[in-house]
Design an enzyme around this catalytic site. Structure first.
Site, PDB file in Angstrom:
ATOM      1  N   TYR A   1       1.881 -34.490  24.220  1.00 49.84           N
ATOM      2  CA  TYR A   1       0.797 -33.642  24.271  1.00 49.84           C
ATOM      3  C   TYR A   1       0.253 -33.272  25.735  1.00 49.84           C
ATOM      4  CZ  TYR A   1      -3.686 -31.464  23.159  1.00 49.84           C
ATOM      5  OH  TYR A   1      -5.006 -30.542  23.300  1.00 49.84           O
TER       6      TYR A   1
ATOM      7  N   GLY B   1       3.420  18.141  -4.145  1.00 51.51           N
ATOM      8  CA  GLY B   1       3.516  19.399  -4.108  1.00 51.51           C
ATOM      9  C   GLY B   1       4.883  20.319  -3.707  1.00 51.51           C
TER      10      GLY B   1
ATOM     11  N   ARG C   1      -3.919   1.844  -7.165  1.00 52.08           N
ATOM     12  CA  ARG C   1      -2.467   0.878  -7.157  1.00 52.08           C
ATOM     13  C   ARG C   1      -2.047  -0.367  -6.486  1.00 52.08           C
ATOM     14  NH1 ARG C   1       1.224   5.883  -7.509  1.00 52.08           N
ATOM     15  NH2 ARG C   1      -0.571   7.052  -6.590  1.00 52.08           N
TER      16      ARG C   1
ATOM     17  N   ALA D   1      -8.991  10.051   4.374  1.00 50.21           N
ATOM     18  CA  ALA D   1      -8.839   8.590   4.003  1.00 50.21           C
ATOM     19  C   ALA D   1      -9.984   8.187   3.124  1.00 50.21           C
ATOM     20  CB  ALA D   1      -8.914   7.655   5.279  1.00 50.21           C
TER      21      ALA D   1
ATOM     22  N   SER E   1       6.902 -43.316  29.477  1.00 48.08           N
ATOM     23  CA  SER E   1       6.915 -43.176  28.121  1.00 48.08           C
ATOM     24  C   SER E   1       5.851 -43.740  27.450  1.00 48.08           C
ATOM     25  CB  SER E   1       8.367 -43.591  27.445  1.00 48.08           C
ATOM     26  OG  SER E   1       9.380 -42.784  27.908  1.00 48.08           O
TER      27      SER E   1
ATOM     28  N   TYR F   1      -3.043  11.782   7.355  1.00 48.35           N
ATOM     29  CA  TYR F   1      -3.445  11.027   6.211  1.00 48.35           C
ATOM     30  C   TYR F   1      -3.573   9.388   6.538  1.00 48.35           C
ATOM     31  CZ  TYR F   1      -2.704  15.504   3.956  1.00 48.35           C
ATOM     32  OH  TYR F   1      -2.815  16.813   3.555  1.00 48.35           O
TER      33      TYR F   1
HETATM   34  C1  UD1 Z   1      -1.102  15.671  -1.959  1.00 50.71           C
HETATM   35  C2  UD1 Z   1      -0.811  17.380  -1.869  1.00 50.71           C
HETATM   36  C3  UD1 Z   1       0.777  17.416  -2.412  1.00 50.71           C
HETATM   37  C4  UD1 Z   1       1.761  16.295  -1.200  1.00 50.71           C
HETATM   38  C5  UD1 Z   1       1.190  15.053  -1.354  1.00 50.71           C
HETATM   39  C6  UD1 Z   1       1.783  14.290  -0.259  1.00 50.71           C
HETATM   40  C7  UD1 Z   1      -2.841  18.497  -2.162  1.00 50.71           C
HETATM   41  C8  UD1 Z   1      -3.458  19.178  -3.417  1.00 50.71           C
HETATM   42  N1  UD1 Z   1      -1.695  17.788  -2.656  1.00 50.71           N
HETATM   43  O1  UD1 Z   1      -0.993  15.404  -3.366  1.00 50.71           O
HETATM   44  O2  UD1 Z   1       1.065  18.879  -2.107  1.00 50.71           O
HETATM   45  O3  UD1 Z   1       2.926  16.547  -1.807  1.00 50.71           O
HETATM   46  O4  UD1 Z   1      -0.116  15.036  -1.256  1.00 50.71           O
HETATM   47  O5  UD1 Z   1       1.487  13.040  -0.485  1.00 50.71           O
HETATM   48  O6  UD1 Z   1      -3.244  18.312  -1.168  1.00 50.71           O
HETATM   49  N2  UD1 Z   1      -8.011  12.166  -0.502  1.00 50.71           N
HETATM   50  C9  UD1 Z   1      -9.264  12.306   0.021  1.00 50.71           C
HETATM   51  N3  UD1 Z   1      -9.924  12.927  -0.772  1.00 50.71           N
HETATM   52  C10 UD1 Z   1      -9.665  13.559  -1.873  1.00 50.71           C
HETATM   53  C11 UD1 Z   1      -8.381  13.372  -2.227  1.00 50.71           C
HETATM   54  C12 UD1 Z   1      -7.569  12.810  -1.651  1.00 50.71           C
HETATM   55  O7  UD1 Z   1      -9.496  11.655   1.047  1.00 50.71           O
HETATM   56  O8  UD1 Z   1     -10.659  13.907  -2.656  1.00 50.71           O
HETATM   57  C13 UD1 Z   1      -6.916  11.675   0.540  1.00 50.71           C
HETATM   58  C14 UD1 Z   1      -6.152  10.610   0.097  1.00 50.71           C
HETATM   59  O9  UD1 Z   1      -7.176   9.367   0.397  1.00 50.71           O
HETATM   60  C15 UD1 Z   1      -4.797  10.300   0.423  1.00 50.71           C
HETATM   61  C16 UD1 Z   1      -4.674  12.142   0.591  1.00 50.71           C
HETATM   62  O10 UD1 Z   1      -6.053  12.811   0.718  1.00 50.71           O
HETATM   63  O11 UD1 Z   1      -4.620   9.973   1.761  1.00 50.71           O
HETATM   64  C17 UD1 Z   1      -3.698  12.640  -0.438  1.00 50.71           C
HETATM   65  O12 UD1 Z   1      -4.299  12.367  -1.661  1.00 50.71           O
HETATM   66  P1  UD1 Z   1      -3.521  12.202  -3.034  1.00 50.71           P
HETATM   67  O13 UD1 Z   1      -4.284  12.102  -4.144  1.00 50.71           O
HETATM   68  O14 UD1 Z   1      -2.445  11.088  -2.653  1.00 50.71           O
HETATM   69  O15 UD1 Z   1      -2.663  13.559  -3.128  1.00 50.71           O
HETATM   70  P2  UD1 Z   1      -1.785  14.129  -4.027  1.00 50.71           P
HETATM   71  O16 UD1 Z   1      -2.403  14.622  -5.180  1.00 50.71           O
HETATM   72  O17 UD1 Z   1      -0.705  12.991  -4.474  1.00 50.71           O
END
Ligand code: UD1
Ligand code: CA
Length: 480
Positions: free
Chosen positions: A389, A162, A41, A35, A428, A126
């Site tokens: 009331y 991925g 966004r 997290a 009343s 996540y």
């Molecule tokens: C990641 C997966 C991808 C998958 C997708 C699903 C990897 C490399 N890729 O992609 O295969 O299809 O999730 O949604 O794992 N986060 C951290 N620290 C970091 C990076 C990310 O805590 O350094 C957390 C983010 O807060 C988020 C989650 O990990 O909750 C996923 O990160 P995000 O950047 O959305 O991953 P994707 O590259 O989209």
């Protein structure tokens, strides 16, 4: 049934581990929730994982689901907005691991690993994937069976995800990120959800060996899969049944989509438990709902906090119920706002009634339109049907409170109580200036301002005598 094991001894029904089935426990589970991402966004000052879905932060949804599988430990990897996140999720049992710089999901998971014993299995979740169900997690843990399981999803448009690469026999070999994938790999529609179960000891080794020589210059958790396959660790995939269950939230649009999906899920649960919903699409539950049999809920009703509805309760359209208990056979008519209160059985409330905190309506009570009740008890069979009331009042049984009656409970500094005993009849437009008591069976004349005790069984009046002025004339407009 007793086993007749003679002939069918080829494959044991359960794996042999020496211990009897009941005593053999799976490895303890350490849940790690990633997290640390910023969630740009969202365009919000609130960190992404604190954005509310059905009135609850995204991260709290994940924590609550994780808690259902009773893990040995719950870890949260945090980064952006960390102070706010920690201040919101205050469960003292949580383990917090700071990821100061977001260098990828593998790097994020690594931050939590020092706290995780080698003999645990690690379940990766996540903070921005709020609708995962506990049953799915249980299934994933069963499938892992000490090795690896991976939650995947088939998507019509997997762009950005991925991709899960399988061999000819359907075995998972690796995961390739969109940005690193070849054109052929991008045609694969099976996407990685990111949710997986892995054994802690080798995981530590694999994470330490990750490299960031990829399109994004990040340490990908997903690269661990190919390492595990190489090390002959079994990777068992589980394909998610629904897209919304594994969907992450990146912006307010997706937040609204998941809110709608969640609403639909809860509406379905309500109907499965026997409730009739006039329109499941206009049913909002943001909390816990306990339903008796044959409950009817009309359109546009919002439930918040913990709400309990007894058998055959009917809730009319456009009502808000927050932390409420409602007894059997009670009817809540349309447009009521009811909060932190209890309503007994066989009551009638509304339309347009308001219950503020600690209104306690006993049984067979009628609270009608434009009536507000706060911090009061209303006894069995009592009625206040119009424009009234009741604040800080103790109303006995079979009391009739006439239209427009006010408990004057506040002198600008102090709140005082009004006591209305059994069988009293309040005419009343009465002003009951608290502290004051109307004794049993007393009658208060309409329009009275009562400042002293009204004795039992008698008519008490407190208003000026009616006069008619002879010779009085209405003012007339003079022509200009
Ligand atoms: C990641 C997966 C991808 C998958 C997708 C699903 C990897 C490399 N890729 O992609 O295969 O299809 O999730 O949604 O794992 N986060 C951290 N620290 C970091 C990076 C990310 O805590 O350094 C957390 C983010 O807060 C988020 C989650 O990990 O909750 C996923 O990160 P995000 O950047 O959305 O991953 P994707 O590259 O989209
Ligand atoms: Ca993402």
């Amino acid at each position: 049934m007793k086993k007749t094991a003679k002939k069918t001894a080829k494959k044991p029904a359960v794996r042999r581990t020496g211990a009897p089935a009941a005593a053999r426990a799976a490895a303890p589970v350490s849940v790690v929730i990633l997290a640390a991402g910023q969630g740009k966004r969202m365009r919000s000052d609130l960190p992404k994982v604190l954005q509310p879905l059905a009135g609850k932060p995204l991260l709290q949804h994940v924590l609550d689901t994780a808690a259902q599988i009773e893990p040995a430990a719950l870890h949260v990897v945090y980064g952006h907005g960390g102070d706010m996140v920690r201040a919101t999720c205050t469960d003292p049992a949580l383990h917090w691991a700071l990821q100061a710089e977001q260098r990828g999901t593998g790097h994020a998971l690594l931050q939590a690993m020092p706290d995780i014993p080698d003999d645990h299995q690690v379940l990766v979740l996540y903070g921005d994937v709020p609708l995962l169900r506990a049953e799915t997690l249980r299934e994933l843990l069963l499938l892992a069976a000490g090795q690896i399981s991976l939650l995947t999803v088939n998507l019509a448009d997997p762009t950005g995800y991925g991709r899960v690469l399988r061999d000819a026999r359907g075995r998972v070999r690796s995961i390739v990120e969109q940005k690193d994938a070849t054109a052929a790999q991008r045609r694969v529609r099976e996407a990685n959800t990111g949710v997986m179960v892995l054994p802690a000891k080798p995981l530590k080794k694999w994470l330490a060996a990750l490299r960031s020589d990829n399109a994004q210059g990040e340490y990908y958790l997903t690269d661990v899969i190919a390492m595990a396959v190489k090390a002959k660790t079994r990777v068992t995939p589980l394909v998610a049944g629904s897209e919304s269950e594994v969907q992450g939230v990146n912006d307010k649009l997706q937040l609204a989509q998941l809110e709608a999906a969640f609403r639909a899920r809860l509406a379905e649960e309500a109907m499965r438990s026997g409730a009739t919903l006039a329109d499941p699409a206009r049913f909002d539950q943001r909390g816990t709902l306990k339903l008796g049999r044959d409950v009817f809920i009309d359109a546009n009703v919002l439930f918040e906090g913990v709400v309990e509805l007894g058998d055959r309760v009917r809730v009319g359209p456009n009502c808000v119920l927050r932390d409420m208990t409602v007894g059997a056979d009670t009817v809540i008519h349309s447009n009521c706002v009811l909060e932190k209160s209890s309503v007994g059985s066989h009551c009638s409330v509304g339309p347009f009634a308001r219950l503020r905190p600690n209104a306690q309506l006993r049984d067979h009570v009628h609270i009608g339109n434009y009536v507000e009740v706060k911090n009061s008890v209303v006894g069995n069979g009592s009625k206040a049907n119009h424009l009234t009331y009741l604040g800080d009042a103790d109303v006995g049984e079979k009391v009739n409170v006439g239209a427009g009656t006010i408990c004057c409970n506040y002198d600008g500094v102090n709140k005082s109580r009004t006591v209305i005993e059994d069988g009293a009849f309040i005419g009343s437009g009465a002003m009951l200036v608290a502290p004051v008591a109307v004794r049993a069976g007393a009658t208060i004349g309409a329009g009275s301002t009562i400042t002293k005790e009204a004795p039992a069984g008698k008519l008490t009046l407190a208003r000026s005598r009616q006069v008619t002025l002879e010779g009085w004339q209405r003012p007339v407009k003079r022509p200009r």
